[in-house]
Design a protein around this motif. Structure first.
Motif, mmCIF file in Angstrom:
data_model
loop_
_atom_site.group_PDB
_atom_site.id
_atom_site.type_symbol
_atom_site.label_atom_id
_atom_site.label_comp_id
_atom_site.label_asym_id
_atom_site.label_seq_id
_atom_site.Cartn_x
_atom_site.Cartn_y
_atom_site.Cartn_z
ATOM 1 N N ASN A 59 -64.193 -143.986 121.046
ATOM 2 C CA ASN A 59 -65.050 -144.307 122.179
ATOM 3 C C ASN A 59 -65.496 -143.011 122.839
ATOM 4 O O ASN A 59 -64.691 -142.109 123.045
ATOM 5 C CB ASN A 59 -64.306 -145.167 123.201
ATOM 6 N N TYR A 60 -66.757 -142.950 123.159
ATOM 7 C CA TYR A 60 -67.412 -141.815 123.827
ATOM 8 C C TYR A 60 -67.576 -140.612 122.905
ATOM 9 O O TYR A 60 -68.653 -140.091 122.756
ATOM 10 C CB TYR A 60 -66.652 -141.406 125.092
ATOM 11 N N GLU A 111 -63.736 -132.928 121.553
ATOM 12 C CA GLU A 111 -62.547 -133.771 121.528
ATOM 13 C C GLU A 111 -62.895 -135.246 121.728
ATOM 14 O O GLU A 111 -63.875 -135.586 122.379
ATOM 15 C CB GLU A 111 -61.574 -133.342 122.643
ATOM 16 N N VAL A 112 -62.066 -136.121 121.198
ATOM 17 C CA VAL A 112 -62.227 -137.553 121.406
ATOM 18 C C VAL A 112 -61.782 -137.911 122.815
ATOM 19 O O VAL A 112 -60.849 -137.326 123.354
ATOM 20 C CB VAL A 112 -61.417 -138.349 120.361
ATOM 21 N N SER A 113 -62.481 -138.855 123.421
ATOM 22 C CA SER A 113 -62.101 -139.287 124.759
ATOM 23 C C SER A 113 -61.062 -140.401 124.677
ATOM 24 O O SER A 113 -60.017 -140.331 125.288
ATOM 25 C CB SER A 113 -63.326 -139.775 125.529
ATOM 26 N N THR A 114 -61.353 -141.435 123.899
ATOM 27 C CA THR A 114 -60.458 -142.586 123.789
ATOM 28 C C THR A 114 -60.565 -143.165 122.382
ATOM 29 O O THR A 114 -61.629 -143.114 121.784
ATOM 30 C CB THR A 114 -60.851 -143.694 124.792
ATOM 31 N N ASN A 138 -72.677 -139.955 112.579
ATOM 32 C CA ASN A 138 -71.822 -140.798 111.743
ATOM 33 C C ASN A 138 -71.446 -142.110 112.423
ATOM 34 O O ASN A 138 -71.542 -142.263 113.641
ATOM 35 C CB ASN A 138 -70.537 -140.054 111.370
ATOM 36 N N PHE A 139 -70.984 -143.034 111.606
ATOM 37 C CA PHE A 139 -70.393 -144.295 112.057
ATOM 38 C C PHE A 139 -69.044 -143.968 112.678
ATOM 39 O O PHE A 139 -68.190 -143.361 112.033
ATOM 40 C CB PHE A 139 -70.223 -145.197 110.824
ATOM 41 N N HIS A 140 -68.828 -144.357 113.934
ATOM 42 C CA HIS A 140 -67.616 -143.931 114.637
ATOM 43 C C HIS A 140 -66.567 -145.033 114.743
ATOM 44 O O HIS A 140 -65.915 -145.219 115.779
ATOM 45 C CB HIS A 140 -67.971 -143.374 116.017
ATOM 46 N N LYS A 182 -76.863 -151.311 125.324
ATOM 47 C CA LYS A 182 -76.669 -151.504 126.760
ATOM 48 C C LYS A 182 -75.962 -150.347 127.441
ATOM 49 O O LYS A 182 -75.985 -150.234 128.663
ATOM 50 C CB LYS A 182 -75.900 -152.800 127.016
ATOM 51 N N SER A 183 -75.310 -149.491 126.653
ATOM 52 C CA SER A 183 -74.611 -148.342 127.235
ATOM 53 C C SER A 183 -74.445 -147.273 126.165
ATOM 54 O O SER A 183 -74.646 -147.527 124.967
ATOM 55 C CB SER A 183 -73.231 -148.753 127.766
ATOM 56 N N TRP A 184 -74.051 -146.074 126.605
ATOM 57 C CA TRP A 184 -73.787 -145.005 125.646
ATOM 58 C C TRP A 184 -72.703 -145.410 124.663
ATOM 59 O O TRP A 184 -72.818 -145.202 123.454
ATOM 60 C CB TRP A 184 -73.367 -143.716 126.366
ATOM 61 N N ASN A 185 -71.620 -146.008 125.137
ATOM 62 C CA ASN A 185 -70.511 -146.345 124.238
ATOM 63 C C ASN A 185 -70.904 -147.441 123.263
ATOM 64 O O ASN A 185 -70.447 -147.464 122.117
ATOM 65 C CB ASN A 185 -69.275 -146.759 125.036
ATOM 66 N N SER A 186 -71.776 -148.364 123.698
ATOM 67 C CA SER A 186 -72.265 -149.398 122.796
ATOM 68 C C SER A 186 -73.063 -148.767 121.650
ATOM 69 O O SER A 186 -72.947 -149.173 120.490
ATOM 70 C CB SER A 186 -73.130 -150.393 123.564
#
Length: 252
Positions: free
Chosen positions: A200-201, A174-177, A137-139, A41-45
């Protein structure tokens, strides 16, 4: 944003997730929001997607024993270093860090917690194990040992750049969150393989610091029992894998 799913995956025949890309992402391994487009449903999903069957795809090595520590994440081994002293410098994302750098905070309440548990001295002389995640990879990350959570997780403040503006190892972004699982609270008993949290992201790097154990030596080996060198072959770019890859749940 919900529209990011439609924009990301598009219409059948027009999407970037081609047959070749699906193979690279091991498309059939992942749980999806929908089995039809846009799948997620979204990029983060999509980015934080779970396995369809984690017990089969990422089994836990020695679930009842702490003689074996598992990898907390999928990725490639960046490097590891033992006998790390308080001010010893090691490299991470092309920047210089030390135990005293990582275990410090500009927030007074966080620094008080770090001082309360004397974390710098706890890990001084210990071992640092660094890994790198690529976009395939699995994040998410899992608990590496059976134990108890000493205190509620903290996110130490720092800088976030929306593009790389500093020297950066192999184009690592870099990681966002990051977010911690709600079960990771002070006093909680945790088991190897239990989910700790997720990127996330974005996010591409992971570090574990081990205490120095009197009269014991940490030996890093892969799932097949081969010794992991301190400085293995490194990825050539942000979408590449290094010479030694590790799976979450496998022994290290």
């Amino acid at each position: 944003h919900p529209e990011s799913g439609t924009e990301l995956f598009g219409k059948e025949g027009e999407q970037w997730l081609s047959d070749k890309a699906k193979a690279q992402y091991q498309f059939d391994d992942w749980a999806k929001d929908s089995e039809t487009l846009p799948y997620w449903k979204s990029w983060n999903s999509f980015f934080t997607r779970q396995f369809k069957d984690r017990a089969t795809q990422r089994p836990i090595a020695g679930p009842e024993s702490n003689q074996t520590v598992i990898s907390p994440n999928d990725g490639s081994v960046f490097r590891w270093q033992d006998n790390v002293l308080e001010t010893d410098v090691f490299w991470f994302k092309d920047m210089r860090y030390s135990i005293s750098d990582i275990l410090s905070s500009s927030y007074k309440e966080q620094q008080a917690l770090i001082d309360q548990y004397d974390l710098v001295n706890m890990f001084k002389g210990g071992t640092v194990f660094q890994t790198y995640l690529n976009p395939y990879n699995f994040h998410r990350w899992w608990v590496p040992v059976n134990g108890e959570v000493l205190f509620d997780p903290i996110v130490i403040p720092g800088d976030y750049f929306n593009k790389v503006v500093i020297p950066d190892f192999a184009g690592m972004g870099e990681v966002s969150t990051i977010s911690f699982d709600e079960a990771m609270k002070q006093g909680a008993s945790v088991q190897k393989g239990e989910e700790m949290g997720a990127f996330n992201y974005g996010g591409s790097s992971f570090v574990m610091i081990y205490q120095k154990m009197p009269n014991k030596k940490l030996v890093f080996i892969d799932a097949e029992g081969n010794l992991i060198p301190k400085e293995p072959i490194l990825p050539e770019g942000s979408a590449s894998v290094g010479g030694i890859t590790i799976n979450i749940g496998a022994q290290i």
